[in-house]
Scaffold this motif. Structure first.
Motif, PDB file in Angstrom:
ATOM      1  N   ARG A  86       0.831  -1.216   0.000  1.00 60.83           N
ATOM      2  CA  ARG A  86       0.000   0.000   0.000  1.00 60.83           C
ATOM      3  C   ARG A  86       0.862   1.261   0.000  1.00 60.83           C
ATOM      4  O   ARG A  86       0.557   2.229  -0.682  1.00 60.83           O
ATOM      5  CB  ARG A  86      -0.942  -0.026   1.213  1.00 60.83           C
ATOM      6  CG  ARG A  86      -1.892   1.140   1.273  1.00 60.83           C
ATOM      7  CD  ARG A  86      -2.842   1.138   0.063  1.00 60.83           C
ATOM      8  NE  ARG A  86      -3.630   2.349   0.056  1.00 60.83           N
ATOM      9  CZ  ARG A  86      -3.312   3.458  -0.636  1.00 60.83           C
ATOM     10  NH1 ARG A  86      -2.233   3.483  -1.389  1.00 60.83           N
ATOM     11  NH2 ARG A  86      -4.090   4.515  -0.586  1.00 60.83           N
ATOM     12  N   ILE A  87       1.956   1.243   0.750  1.00 57.34           N
ATOM     13  CA  ILE A  87       2.874   2.383   0.788  1.00 57.34           C
ATOM     14  C   ILE A  87       3.536   2.560  -0.574  1.00 57.34           C
ATOM     15  O   ILE A  87       3.640   3.677  -1.085  1.00 57.34           O
ATOM     16  CB  ILE A  87       3.912   2.214   1.917  1.00 57.34           C
ATOM     17  CG1 ILE A  87       3.212   2.346   3.276  1.00 57.34           C
ATOM     18  CG2 ILE A  87       5.050   3.220   1.772  1.00 57.34           C
ATOM     19  CD1 ILE A  87       4.041   1.885   4.463  1.00 57.34           C
ATOM     20  N   ARG A  88       3.949   1.462  -1.195  1.00 53.53           N
ATOM     21  CA  ARG A  88       4.547   1.540  -2.539  1.00 53.53           C
ATOM     22  C   ARG A  88       3.545   2.038  -3.570  1.00 53.53           C
ATOM     23  O   ARG A  88       3.920   2.728  -4.515  1.00 53.53           O
ATOM     24  CB  ARG A  88       5.081   0.176  -2.966  1.00 53.53           C
ATOM     25  CG  ARG A  88       6.344  -0.211  -2.276  1.00 53.53           C
ATOM     26  CD  ARG A  88       6.850  -1.518  -2.816  1.00 53.53           C
ATOM     27  NE  ARG A  88       7.952  -2.012  -2.017  1.00 53.53           N
ATOM     28  CZ  ARG A  88       8.381  -3.246  -2.034  1.00 53.53           C
ATOM     29  NH1 ARG A  88       7.805  -4.145  -2.821  1.00 53.53           N
ATOM     30  NH2 ARG A  88       9.388  -3.613  -1.276  1.00 53.53           N
ATOM     31  N   GLN A  89       2.285   1.672  -3.398  1.00 53.80           N
ATOM     32  CA  GLN A  89       1.242   2.148  -4.311  1.00 53.80           C
ATOM     33  C   GLN A  89       1.072   3.658  -4.189  1.00 53.80           C
ATOM     34  O   GLN A  89       0.925   4.367  -5.183  1.00 53.80           O
ATOM     35  CB  GLN A  89      -0.072   1.434  -3.990  1.00 53.80           C
ATOM     36  CG  GLN A  89      -1.229   1.862  -4.855  1.00 53.80           C
ATOM     37  CD  GLN A  89      -2.533   1.190  -4.412  1.00 53.80           C
ATOM     38  OE1 GLN A  89      -2.585   0.453  -3.434  1.00 53.80           O
ATOM     39  NE2 GLN A  89      -3.595   1.469  -5.133  1.00 53.80           N
ATOM     40  N   GLU A  90       1.102   4.156  -2.959  1.00 54.73           N
ATOM     41  CA  GLU A  90       0.919   5.587  -2.718  1.00 54.73           C
ATOM     42  C   GLU A  90       2.139   6.412  -3.134  1.00 54.73           C
ATOM     43  O   GLU A  90       2.010   7.512  -3.654  1.00 54.73           O
ATOM     44  CB  GLU A  90       0.629   5.824  -1.229  1.00 54.73           C
ATOM     45  CG  GLU A  90       0.183   7.218  -0.908  1.00 54.73           C
ATOM     46  CD  GLU A  90      -1.226   7.530  -1.399  1.00 54.73           C
ATOM     47  OE1 GLU A  90      -1.538   8.725  -1.518  1.00 54.73           O
ATOM     48  OE2 GLU A  90      -2.022   6.596  -1.658  1.00 54.73           O
ATOM     49  N   PHE A  91       3.325   5.852  -2.895  1.00 54.15           N
ATOM     50  CA  PHE A  91       4.580   6.539  -3.213  1.00 54.15           C
ATOM     51  C   PHE A  91       5.410   5.634  -4.115  1.00 54.15           C
ATOM     52  O   PHE A  91       6.316   4.943  -3.654  1.00 54.15           O
ATOM     53  CB  PHE A  91       5.344   6.879  -1.927  1.00 54.15           C
ATOM     54  CG  PHE A  91       4.530   7.633  -0.921  1.00 54.15           C
ATOM     55  CD1 PHE A  91       4.129   8.940  -1.177  1.00 54.15           C
ATOM     56  CD2 PHE A  91       4.146   7.052   0.281  1.00 54.15           C
ATOM     57  CE1 PHE A  91       3.360   9.643  -0.260  1.00 54.15           C
ATOM     58  CE2 PHE A  91       3.390   7.745   1.207  1.00 54.15           C
ATOM     59  CZ  PHE A  91       2.994   9.045   0.925  1.00 54.15           C
ATOM     60  N   PRO A  92       5.101   5.611  -5.421  1.00 58.67           N
ATOM     61  CA  PRO A  92       5.759   4.668  -6.329  1.00 58.67           C
ATOM     62  C   PRO A  92       7.263   4.894  -6.428  1.00 58.67           C
ATOM     63  O   PRO A  92       7.778   5.981  -6.176  1.00 58.67           O
ATOM     64  CB  PRO A  92       5.083   4.913  -7.676  1.00 58.67           C
ATOM     65  CG  PRO A  92       4.238   6.107  -7.525  1.00 58.67           C
ATOM     66  CD  PRO A  92       4.144   6.468  -6.082  1.00 58.67           C
ATOM     67  N   VAL A  93       7.926   3.835  -6.803  1.00 57.77           N
ATOM     68  CA  VAL A  93       9.383   3.836  -6.941  1.00 57.77           C
ATOM     69  C   VAL A  93       9.808   4.780  -8.050  1.00 57.77           C
ATOM     70  O   VAL A  93       9.214   4.802  -9.126  1.00 57.77           O
ATOM     71  CB  VAL A  93       9.884   2.400  -7.229  1.00 57.77           C
ATOM     72  CG1 VAL A  93      11.376   2.382  -7.489  1.00 57.77           C
ATOM     73  CG2 VAL A  93       9.520   1.478  -6.090  1.00 57.77           C
ATOM     74  N   ASP A  94      10.853   5.562  -7.775  1.00 54.51           N
ATOM     75  CA  ASP A  94      11.441   6.464  -8.768  1.00 54.51           C
ATOM     76  C   ASP A  94      12.542   5.689  -9.498  1.00 54.51           C
ATOM     77  O   ASP A  94      13.699   5.762  -9.106  1.00 54.51           O
ATOM     78  CB  ASP A  94      12.052   7.689  -8.079  1.00 54.51           C
ATOM     79  CG  ASP A  94      11.102   8.331  -7.082  1.00 54.51           C
ATOM     80  OD1 ASP A  94       9.992   8.672  -7.510  1.00 54.51           O
ATOM     81  OD2 ASP A  94      11.468   8.474  -5.912  1.00 54.51           O
ATOM     82  N   GLY A  95      12.189   4.916 -10.485  1.00 52.08           N
ATOM     83  CA  GLY A  95      13.175   4.089 -11.181  1.00 52.08           C
ATOM     84  C   GLY A  95      13.043   2.647 -10.746  1.00 52.08           C
ATOM     85  O   GLY A  95      11.998   2.213 -10.283  1.00 52.08           O
ATOM     86  N   ALA A  96      14.112   1.878 -10.853  1.00 52.99           N
ATOM     87  CA  ALA A  96      14.093   0.452 -10.518  1.00 52.99           C
ATOM     88  C   ALA A  96      14.127   0.261  -9.005  1.00 52.99           C
ATOM     89  O   ALA A  96      14.933   0.876  -8.307  1.00 52.99           O
ATOM     90  CB  ALA A  96      15.283  -0.251 -11.160  1.00 52.99           C
ATOM     91  N   TYR A  97      13.261  -0.627  -8.493  1.00 52.34           N
ATOM     92  CA  TYR A  97      13.220  -0.894  -7.061  1.00 52.34           C
ATOM     93  C   TYR A  97      14.396  -1.780  -6.669  1.00 52.34           C
ATOM     94  O   TYR A  97      14.666  -2.783  -7.307  1.00 52.34           O
ATOM     95  CB  TYR A  97      11.895  -1.552  -6.691  1.00 52.34           C
ATOM     96  CG  TYR A  97      11.777  -1.803  -5.208  1.00 52.34           C
ATOM     97  CD1 TYR A  97      11.632  -0.736  -4.325  1.00 52.34           C
ATOM     98  CD2 TYR A  97      11.842  -3.076  -4.697  1.00 52.34           C
ATOM     99  CE1 TYR A  97      11.557  -0.953  -2.957  1.00 52.34           C
ATOM    100  CE2 TYR A  97      11.747  -3.306  -3.343  1.00 52.34           C
ATOM    101  CZ  TYR A  97      11.613  -2.235  -2.481  1.00 52.34           C
ATOM    102  OH  TYR A  97      11.540  -2.444  -1.131  1.00 52.34           O
ATOM    103  N   LYS A  98      15.100  -1.398  -5.598  1.00 51.83           N
ATOM    104  CA  LYS A  98      16.283  -2.133  -5.151  1.00 51.83           C
ATOM    105  C   LYS A  98      15.987  -3.165  -4.090  1.00 51.83           C
ATOM    106  O   LYS A  98      16.794  -4.049  -3.850  1.00 51.83           O
ATOM    107  CB  LYS A  98      17.335  -1.152  -4.613  1.00 51.83           C
ATOM    108  CG  LYS A  98      17.957  -0.291  -5.655  1.00 51.83           C
ATOM    109  CD  LYS A  98      19.102   0.494  -5.071  1.00 51.83           C
ATOM    110  CE  LYS A  98      18.644   1.882  -4.739  1.00 51.83           C
ATOM    111  NZ  LYS A  98      19.685   2.754  -4.254  1.00 51.83           N
ATOM    112  N   GLY A  99      14.871  -3.053  -3.407  1.00 49.82           N
ATOM    113  CA  GLY A  99      14.584  -3.975  -2.325  1.00 49.82           C
ATOM    114  C   GLY A  99      15.306  -3.583  -1.049  1.00 49.82           C
ATOM    115  O   GLY A  99      16.003  -2.580  -0.989  1.00 49.82           O
ATOM    116  N   PHE A 100      15.175  -4.414  -0.019  1.00 47.25           N
ATOM    117  CA  PHE A 100      15.791  -4.137   1.265  1.00 47.25           C
ATOM    118  C   PHE A 100      17.297  -4.313   1.177  1.00 47.25           C
ATOM    119  O   PHE A 100      17.784  -5.324   0.691  1.00 47.25           O
ATOM    120  CB  PHE A 100      15.219  -5.068   2.337  1.00 47.25           C
ATOM    121  CG  PHE A 100      15.922  -4.950   3.656  1.00 47.25           C
ATOM    122  CD1 PHE A 100      15.744  -3.833   4.455  1.00 47.25           C
ATOM    123  CD2 PHE A 100      16.780  -5.945   4.087  1.00 47.25           C
ATOM    124  CE1 PHE A 100      16.396  -3.717   5.668  1.00 47.25           C
ATOM    125  CE2 PHE A 100      17.425  -5.835   5.297  1.00 47.25           C
ATOM    126  CZ  PHE A 100      17.244  -4.716   6.095  1.00 47.25           C
TER     127      PHE A 100
END
Length: 105
Positions: A86-100
């Motif tokens: 839900r947080i990722r949906q609200e604040f989408p990744v700026d480019g490729a997601y790196k993960g933890f």
């Protein structure tokens, strides 16, 4: 996750923490996250993230942990995947997601 379930049970939510009426103001409201950033800045200094959505995600994850567990400490806590989504949906990744990325030390 007992602490998350306890938070849900307090208001009769049985399915997901994202359905809790407090989730939106704690994790998704940019104005609240801007206020949280002020506290973060005082305690830890500038954030390493430079993209706005990345900062909001970081602060939202921290705020969910503080809301459900209280003091953050040095421990790595896993928050429910529904919260992360839900947080990722609200604040989408700026480019490729790196993960933890765990700490280097």
């Amino acid at each position: 996750m007992p602490k998350v379930m306890l938070r849900c049970q307090q208001v009769g939510v049985t399915s997901c923490i994202t359905e809790h009426p407090g989730f939106e103001p704690v994790a998704l409201n940019p104005y609240v996250l801007q206020a949280v950033y002020g506290t973060f800045l005082q305690l830890y200094g500038e954030m390493q993230e430079t993209m706005l959505n990345s900062c909001y995600r970081h602060l939202a994850y921290r705020n969910v942990v503080r809301w459900c567990w209280g003091y953050l400490g040095q421990h790595v806590l896993v928050i429910p995947s529904c919260s992360v989504s839900r947080i990722r949906q609200e604040f989408p990744v700026d480019g490729a997601y790196k993960g933890f990325l765990p700490p280097l030390n």
